[in-house]
Enzyme design. Structure first.
Site, PDB file in Angstrom:
ATOM      1  N   SER A 106       1.104  -1.347  -0.337  1.00 11.38           N
ATOM      2  CA  SER A 106       0.010   0.023  -0.157  1.00 11.38           C
ATOM      3  C   SER A 106       0.970   1.485   0.081  1.00 11.38           C
ATOM      4  O   SER A 106       1.696   1.668   0.779  1.00 11.38           O
ATOM      5  CB  SER A 106      -0.976   0.174   1.101  1.00 11.38           C
ATOM      6  OG  SER A 106      -1.666   1.500   1.394  1.00 11.38           O
ATOM      7  N   TYR A 130      -2.038   5.648  -4.534  1.00  6.37           N
ATOM      8  CA  TYR A 130      -2.901   6.676  -4.066  1.00  6.37           C
ATOM      9  C   TYR A 130      -2.226   8.492  -5.024  1.00  6.37           C
ATOM     10  O   TYR A 130      -1.256   8.089  -5.376  1.00  6.37           O
ATOM     11  CB  TYR A 130      -3.507   6.896  -3.454  1.00  6.37           C
ATOM     12  CG  TYR A 130      -4.117   5.580  -2.484  1.00  6.37           C
ATOM     13  CD1 TYR A 130      -5.099   5.304  -3.155  1.00  6.37           C
ATOM     14  CD2 TYR A 130      -3.496   5.333  -0.668  1.00  6.37           C
ATOM     15  CE1 TYR A 130      -5.938   4.584  -2.564  1.00  6.37           C
ATOM     16  CE2 TYR A 130      -5.123   4.084  -0.404  1.00  6.37           C
ATOM     17  CZ  TYR A 130      -6.028   3.632  -1.208  1.00  6.37           C
ATOM     18  OH  TYR A 130      -7.015   3.179  -0.926  1.00  6.37           O
ATOM     19  N   THR A 156      -5.130   2.859  -7.037  1.00  8.85           N
ATOM     20  CA  THR A 156      -6.362   2.513  -6.675  1.00  8.85           C
ATOM     21  C   THR A 156      -7.319   3.587  -7.467  1.00  8.85           C
ATOM     22  O   THR A 156      -7.126   4.907  -6.745  1.00  8.85           O
ATOM     23  CB  THR A 156      -6.371   2.520  -5.821  1.00  8.85           C
ATOM     24  OG1 THR A 156      -5.745   1.591  -5.130  1.00  8.85           O
ATOM     25  CG2 THR A 156      -7.744   2.490  -4.946  1.00  8.85           C
ATOM     26  N   LYS A 232      -7.126  -1.420  -9.991  1.00  6.60           N
ATOM     27  CA  LYS A 232      -8.008  -1.636  -9.203  1.00  6.60           C
ATOM     28  C   LYS A 232      -9.404  -0.799  -8.295  1.00  6.60           C
ATOM     29  O   LYS A 232      -9.361   0.267  -8.229  1.00  6.60           O
ATOM     30  CB  LYS A 232      -6.293  -1.588  -8.253  1.00  6.60           C
ATOM     31  CG  LYS A 232      -7.292  -2.037  -6.357  1.00  6.60           C
ATOM     32  CD  LYS A 232      -6.837  -2.497  -5.373  1.00  6.60           C
ATOM     33  CE  LYS A 232      -7.368  -3.237  -4.167  1.00  6.60           C
ATOM     34  NZ  LYS A 232      -7.796  -2.057  -3.400  1.00  6.60           N
ATOM     35  N   HIS A 256     -13.548  -2.221  -3.436  1.00  7.12           N
ATOM     36  CA  HIS A 256     -12.842  -1.685  -1.954  1.00  7.12           C
ATOM     37  C   HIS A 256     -12.817  -2.458  -0.162  1.00  7.12           C
ATOM     38  O   HIS A 256     -12.150  -2.024   0.910  1.00  7.12           O
ATOM     39  CB  HIS A 256     -12.553  -0.567  -1.636  1.00  7.12           C
ATOM     40  CG  HIS A 256     -10.919   0.052  -0.692  1.00  7.12           C
ATOM     41  ND1 HIS A 256     -11.106   1.415  -1.890  1.00  7.12           N
ATOM     42  CD2 HIS A 256      -9.923   0.267  -0.022  1.00  7.12           C
ATOM     43  CE1 HIS A 256      -9.559   0.890  -1.542  1.00  7.12           C
ATOM     44  NE2 HIS A 256      -9.142   1.157  -0.122  1.00  7.12           N
TER      45      HIS A 256
HETATM   46  C1  LIG Z   1      -7.433  -2.396   6.638  1.00 10.72           C
HETATM   47  C2  LIG Z   1      -7.674  -2.244   5.084  1.00 10.72           C
HETATM   48  C3  LIG Z   1      -6.710  -1.214   4.297  1.00 10.72           C
HETATM   49  C4  LIG Z   1      -6.991  -1.407   3.280  1.00 10.72           C
HETATM   50  N1  LIG Z   1      -5.893  -0.562   2.544  1.00 10.72           N
HETATM   51  C5  LIG Z   1      -5.792  -0.622   0.779  1.00 10.72           C
HETATM   52  C6  LIG Z   1      -4.502   0.412   0.577  1.00 10.72           C
HETATM   53  O1  LIG Z   1      -4.423   1.617   1.240  1.00 10.72           O
HETATM   54  N2  LIG Z   1      -5.388   0.575  -1.063  1.00 10.72           N
HETATM   55  C7  LIG Z   1      -6.338  -0.303  -1.662  1.00 10.72           C
HETATM   56  O2  LIG Z   1      -6.000   0.076  -2.722  1.00 10.72           O
HETATM   57  N3  LIG Z   1      -6.580  -1.658  -0.741  1.00 10.72           N
HETATM   58  C8  LIG Z   1      -7.416  -1.450   0.176  1.00 10.72           C
HETATM   59  N4  LIG Z   1      -8.014  -2.392   1.067  1.00 10.72           N
HETATM   60  C9  LIG Z   1      -8.795  -3.099   0.305  1.00 10.72           C
HETATM   61  C10 LIG Z   1      -7.657  -4.132  -0.289  1.00 10.72           C
HETATM   62  O3  LIG Z   1      -7.047  -3.848  -0.985  1.00 10.72           O
HETATM   63  C11 LIG Z   1      -9.027  -5.461  -0.855  1.00 10.72           C
HETATM   64  O4  LIG Z   1      -9.557  -4.591  -2.132  1.00 10.72           O
HETATM   65  C12 LIG Z   1      -9.627  -5.705  -0.212  1.00 10.72           C
HETATM   66  O5  LIG Z   1      -9.350  -6.570   1.615  1.00 10.72           O
HETATM   67  C13 LIG Z   1      -9.967  -7.085  -0.645  1.00 10.72           C
HETATM   68  O6  LIG Z   1     -11.508  -7.507   0.453  1.00 10.72           O
HETATM   69  P1  LIG Z   1     -11.146  -8.261   1.662  1.00 10.72           P
HETATM   70  O7  LIG Z   1     -11.053  -8.012   2.867  1.00 10.72           O
HETATM   71  O8  LIG Z   1     -12.617  -9.283   1.883  1.00 10.72           O
HETATM   72  O9  LIG Z   1     -10.472 -10.247   1.419  1.00 10.72           O
HETATM   73  C14 LIG Z   1      -7.880  -1.816   2.517  1.00 10.72           C
HETATM   74  C15 LIG Z   1      -9.143  -3.549   2.384  1.00 10.72           C
HETATM   75  C16 LIG Z   1      -8.277  -3.419   3.944  1.00 10.72           C
HETATM   76  C17 LIG Z   1      -9.383  -4.022   5.188  1.00 10.72           C
END
Ligand SMILES: Cc1cc2nc3c(=O)[nH]c(=O)nc-3n(C[C@H](O)[C@H](O)[C@H](O)COP(=O)(O)O)c2cc1C
Length: 360
Positions: A106, A130, A156, A232, A256
């Site tokens: 990330s 980002y 993203t 994404k 997300h």
């Molecule tokens: C705690 C957390 C932080 C996340 N941070 C980011 C991030 O910084 N950038 C991003 O593109 N997606 C972020 N996501 C989304 C994840 O990349 C992903 O799309 C999502 O968690 C997938 O679903 P799942 O948790 O049900 O497997 C985050 C998700 C979580 C749970």
């Protein structure tokens, strides 16, 4: 007792995390309808297994943007991993490396990217970007990812603003002392505001992220880097076609993890139209709600080249550091292997569309 599956890892992690950290990891936006839909939609798909196939030899090896991965399960980008465990992103990188799969790091990591790339062996780290209002900082971040040895950029596109995550608003989510957004330190963007009211992360997004970023700008970004670009957060055929036209090499079908637009379509339900729209021109990945090996198999049957695993990696990390993160990935891979055997599939190529039907 050692967790037997990813749900049990969540329960184990919950016992170790502060309520604020658990809520940040577990939560979704609004009423969390999309968060639940990601899971419920997988459960509505039924499998149509093929029998009497010799399944004594199976492989789940997979090509992702030219890199070989041992499994079609990559680690999704997730912010602030040091909130889960002191080793944070380093532990996840080691786990992903040991599992021979890709870690997507990330932008909001709490560890310098150079250290993460070194920790992941063999190193297959993609950098999630980002886009900041400060284009200079954005360009510098991309350049730094290239120099550090990241092998793809994952941009993203579903988060011009942060979704309203009410758990974080209530908890006034911010970062504890000693935890920083490491890769943005040089730009004075390494702290979340400690708001009197609300989520510090939401305030950070509003101040820092470029809400005017469009497909045209994405083409600009493509030209500023030699790395392949993956977008994404696409959920529609027309956006998928625009991504291909903008020169992207991959698309992550994602909402997300239910953390952005509540009410958005479940990721697995959006997958078929995106797959049809890109017609094999670029790779398509899926994340959101993957908790069982059969979920991975369903996503592949519906046309995904690979999946990304989100929260369960953090649950493993919180429960048992690097070993927990690795075991969470391994459990899912073992479940996929068994699901393939029981469906008569010896390779990912044999996981075809007719294996899945919508349950009545
Ligand atoms: C705690 C957390 C932080 C996340 N941070 C980011 C991030 O910084 N950038 C991003 O593109 N997606 C972020 N996501 C989304 C994840 O990349 C992903 O799309 C999502 O968690 C997938 O679903 P799942 O948790 O049900 O497997 C985050 C998700 C979580 C749970």
């Amino acid at each position: 007792m050692m967790p037997l599956n990813l749900h049990e890892y969540e329960a184990a992690a919950r016992e170790r995390l502060t309520p604020t950290a658990y809520d940040y990891f577990a939560g979704g936006a609004g009423d969390e309808v999309t968060l639940r839909a990601n899971r419920a939609s997988f459960d509505r798909l039924a499998l149509r297994p093929r029998v009497l196939v010799d399944v004594s030899r199976r492989s789940m090896k997979c090509d992702v943007l030219g890199a070989d991965a041992a499994m079609p399960i990559l680690v999704a980008p997730m912010a602030f991993q040091r909130l889960a465990h002191a080793d944070g992103e380093l532990a996840v990188a080691r786990a992903a490396g040991a599992a021979h799969t890709v870690m997507v790091l990330s932008s909001l990591a709490t560890t310098p990217m150079e250290e993460v790339v070194v920790a992941a062996r063999p190193s297959r780290v993609w950098f999630q970007l980002y886009v900041f209002k400060d284009r200079g900082a954005t360009r510098a971040l991309v350049r730094r990812a290239e120099l550090a040895g990241c092998t793809a950029l994952v941009v993203t596109v579903d988060a011009p603003f942060l979704g309203r995550r009410e758990r974080d608003v209530r908890n006034r989510f911010s970062l504890p002392d000693g935890v920083h957004i490491s890769n943005l330190a040089g730009f004075g963007k390494d702290e979340l505001p400690r708001e009197a009211e609300g989520s510090g992360l939401a305030a950070y997004f509003e101040k820092q992220l470029d809400v005017a970023f469009t497909w045209k700008d994405l083409a600009w970004l493509r030209e500023t880097t030699r790395l392949p670009v993956v977008v994404k957060g696409v959920l529609r055929a027309d956006d998928a076609r625009d991504a291909v036209a903008a020169g992207c090499q991959g698309i992550v079908v994602s909402n997300h993890g239910g953390r952005q637009l509540d009410g958005a379509v479940a990721a697995i339900d959006a997958l078929p139209e995106v797959v049809a729209a890109v017609g094999g021109k670029v790779q398509v990945y899926l994340d959101g709600g993957i908790r069982r090996g059969t979920d991975v198999l369903k996503a592949l049957a519906l046309g995904a080249n690979a999946t990304l695993l989100g929260r369960p990696v953090l649950w493993g990390l919180a429960a048992d550091g690097e070993d927990g993160a690795k075991r969470a990935i391994d459990l899912l891979a073992a479940e996929l292997d068994l699901a393939m055997a029981l469906c008569g599939c010896r390779s990912l190529a044999e996981i075809r569309r007719d294996l899945v039907v919508r349950a009545p």
